[in-house]
Write a protein that holds these residues in place. Structure first.
Motif, short mmCIF file in Angstrom:
data_model
loop_
_atom_site.label_atom_id
_atom_site.label_comp_id
_atom_site.label_asym_id
_atom_site.label_seq_id
_atom_site.Cartn_x
_atom_site.Cartn_y
_atom_site.Cartn_z
N SER A 35 0.84 -1.22 -0.25
CA SER A 35 0.13 -0.05 -0.07
C SER A 35 0.88 1.19 0.05
O SER A 35 0.58 2.23 -0.68
CB SER A 35 -0.96 0.03 1.14
N THR A 36 2.04 1.31 0.93
CA THR A 36 2.99 2.43 0.83
C THR A 36 3.45 2.52 -0.54
O THR A 36 3.48 3.77 -1.18
CB THR A 36 4.09 2.02 1.92
N ALA A 37 3.98 1.54 -1.39
CA ALA A 37 4.35 1.68 -2.64
C ALA A 37 3.48 2.28 -3.67
O ALA A 37 3.64 3.00 -4.28
CB ALA A 37 5.07 0.36 -2.98
N ALA A 38 2.31 1.57 -3.70
CA ALA A 38 1.30 1.94 -4.65
C ALA A 38 0.87 3.67 -4.54
O ALA A 38 0.54 4.26 -5.26
CB ALA A 38 0.12 1.11 -4.34
N SER A 39 0.78 3.93 -3.08
CA SER A 39 0.46 5.27 -2.93
C SER A 39 1.36 6.43 -2.87
O SER A 39 1.12 7.48 -3.12
CB SER A 39 -0.26 5.17 -1.42
N ILE A 40 2.53 6.05 -2.22
CA ILE A 40 3.62 7.14 -2.27
C ILE A 40 4.76 6.96 -3.01
O ILE A 40 5.09 7.65 -4.06
CB ILE A 40 4.29 7.08 -0.83
N ILE A 41 5.39 5.91 -3.14
CA ILE A 41 6.63 5.63 -3.88
C ILE A 41 6.36 5.58 -5.49
O ILE A 41 7.14 6.16 -6.23
CB ILE A 41 7.43 4.30 -3.74
N ASP A 42 5.38 4.44 -6.01
CA ASP A 42 5.16 4.68 -7.38
C ASP A 42 4.84 5.74 -8.12
O ASP A 42 5.41 6.22 -9.01
CB ASP A 42 4.05 3.52 -7.67
N PRO A 43 3.85 6.53 -7.55
CA PRO A 43 3.57 7.92 -8.05
C PRO A 43 4.66 9.00 -8.01
O PRO A 43 4.93 9.62 -9.08
CB PRO A 43 2.48 8.50 -7.27
N LEU A 44 5.64 8.80 -7.06
CA LEU A 44 6.59 9.72 -6.77
C LEU A 44 7.85 9.39 -8.15
O LEU A 44 8.43 10.25 -8.53
CB LEU A 44 7.26 9.67 -5.65
N ASP A 45 7.78 7.99 -8.24
CA ASP A 45 8.89 7.64 -9.34
C ASP A 45 8.41 7.95 -10.99
O ASP A 45 9.28 8.42 -11.63
CB ASP A 45 9.03 5.76 -9.27
N ALA A 46 6.93 7.98 -10.94
CA ALA A 46 6.49 8.27 -12.19
C ALA A 46 6.74 9.82 -12.44
O ALA A 46 7.03 10.26 -13.55
CB ALA A 46 4.83 7.91 -12.17
N LEU A 47 6.58 10.61 -11.31
CA LEU A 47 6.72 12.16 -11.64
C LEU A 47 8.15 12.32 -11.90
O LEU A 47 8.70 13.21 -12.61
CB LEU A 47 6.26 12.72 -10.20
N ILE A 48 8.93 11.40 -11.06
CA ILE A 48 10.54 11.83 -11.30
C ILE A 48 10.85 11.50 -12.67
O ILE A 48 11.69 12.27 -13.43
CB ILE A 48 11.32 11.20 -10.39
N ALA A 49 10.43 10.21 -13.37
CA ALA A 49 10.68 9.81 -14.68
C ALA A 49 10.04 11.06 -15.68
O ALA A 49 10.83 11.18 -16.62
CB ALA A 49 10.05 8.71 -14.97
N ASP A 50 9.05 11.58 -15.36
CA ASP A 50 8.24 12.43 -16.18
C ASP A 50 8.99 13.63 -16.34
O ASP A 50 9.33 14.36 -17.29
CB ASP A 50 6.96 12.59 -15.95
N GLU A 51 9.60 14.06 -15.24
CA GLU A 51 10.45 15.15 -15.06
C GLU A 51 11.65 14.94 -15.82
O GLU A 51 12.05 16.10 -16.48
CB GLU A 51 10.82 15.74 -13.62
N ARG A 52 12.22 13.93 -15.66
CA ARG A 52 13.70 13.59 -16.27
C ARG A 52 13.30 13.70 -17.90
O ARG A 52 14.13 14.14 -18.86
CB ARG A 52 14.24 12.40 -15.98
N SER A 53 12.18 13.02 -18.49
CA SER A 53 12.01 13.06 -19.94
C SER A 53 11.85 14.54 -20.29
O SER A 53 12.10 14.71 -21.46
CB SER A 53 10.78 11.89 -20.36
N THR A 54 10.98 15.17 -19.55
CA THR A 54 10.70 16.59 -19.96
C THR A 54 12.09 17.45 -20.40
O THR A 54 12.31 18.09 -21.43
CB THR A 54 9.80 17.34 -19.07
N GLU A 55 12.93 17.00 -19.15
CA GLU A 55 14.10 17.99 -19.38
C GLU A 55 14.78 17.37 -20.12
O GLU A 55 15.77 18.15 -20.97
CB GLU A 55 14.93 17.74 -17.86
N ALA A 56 15.10 16.13 -20.58
CA ALA A 56 15.74 15.48 -21.82
C ALA A 56 15.24 16.05 -23.18
O ALA A 56 16.04 16.35 -24.01
CB ALA A 56 15.60 14.01 -21.88
N ARG A 57 14.05 16.27 -23.26
CA ARG A 57 13.36 16.79 -24.43
C ARG A 57 13.69 17.99 -24.62
O ARG A 57 14.35 18.75 -25.99
CB ARG A 57 11.95 16.61 -24.27
N LYS A 58 13.72 19.23 -23.65
CA LYS A 58 14.08 20.36 -23.66
C LYS A 58 15.50 20.49 -24.25
O LYS A 58 15.77 21.24 -24.82
CB LYS A 58 14.03 21.05 -22.35
N THR A 59 16.39 19.63 -23.43
CA THR A 59 18.03 19.76 -23.70
C THR A 59 18.23 19.16 -25.29
O THR A 59 18.96 19.89 -25.81
CB THR A 59 18.78 18.75 -22.82
#
Length: 162
Positions: A121-145
């Motif tokens: 429950s902790t992974a599904a509610s906290i860790i997994d959404p944060l992982d997705a957010l971090i990955a999204d921010e990295r891909s956005t930064e990579a596209r800008k670069t």
């Protein structure tokens, strides 16, 4: 020092802990606090401080190139905290900056992830959404670069026009 988990001390669990600790350390503070606020109160364990949140400094080291000699780049502020949850498991966190609330949340989530009954429950509610957010921010930064990338090449001309 060996890390002990409730249930076993398998090296795969150590690798898993390194992953979720990296997520907690890299997640934006507001996203972590929001995920914690949305986590059901009934599932949050009682905690006690083994080390109350405190500020400190750490030396940041770098390398010249990818394999050069190490050098001290400078210091940065960190906040550390260690808690014990009601199940008897200890969680620790070191976060960048001076944010006591973030350090307490990260330490509590670390402890919760070590308890098998709380992990999914902790992974599904906290860790997994944060992982997705971090990955999204990295891909956005990579596209800008990538959009600013300039390819230089040398054109060879022959003297006779061939």
């Amino acid at each position: 020092m060996t890390l002990k988990f409730v249930g076993s001390d398998d090296s795969a669990q150590v690798a898993d802990r390194q992953k979720w600790m990296a997520t907690l350390a890299k997640a934006p503070a507001d996203a972590l606090k929001s995920a914690w606020a949305e986590f059901p109160e009934s599932e949050k364990p009682e905690t006690s401080f083994l080390r109350a949140p405190e500020f400190g400094m750490t030396m940041v080291r770098g390398r010249a190139g990818s394999g050069g000699a190490r050098f001290n780049m400078g210091e940065m502020t960190i906040t550390r905290c260690t808690v014990r949850v009601s199940e008897g498991v200890t969680g620790t966190a070191y976060v960048q900056g001076r944010d006591k609330e973030r350090a307490v949340i990260a330490a509590t989530v670390d402890a919760m992830m070590q308890v098998p009954a709380m992990r999914s429950s902790t992974a599904a509610s906290i860790i997994d959404p944060l992982d997705a957010l971090i990955a999204d921010e990295r891909s956005t930064e990579a596209r800008k670069t990538a959009a600013t990338k300039v390819d230089f090449f040398t054109m060879v001309r022959s003297r006779d026009g061939k």
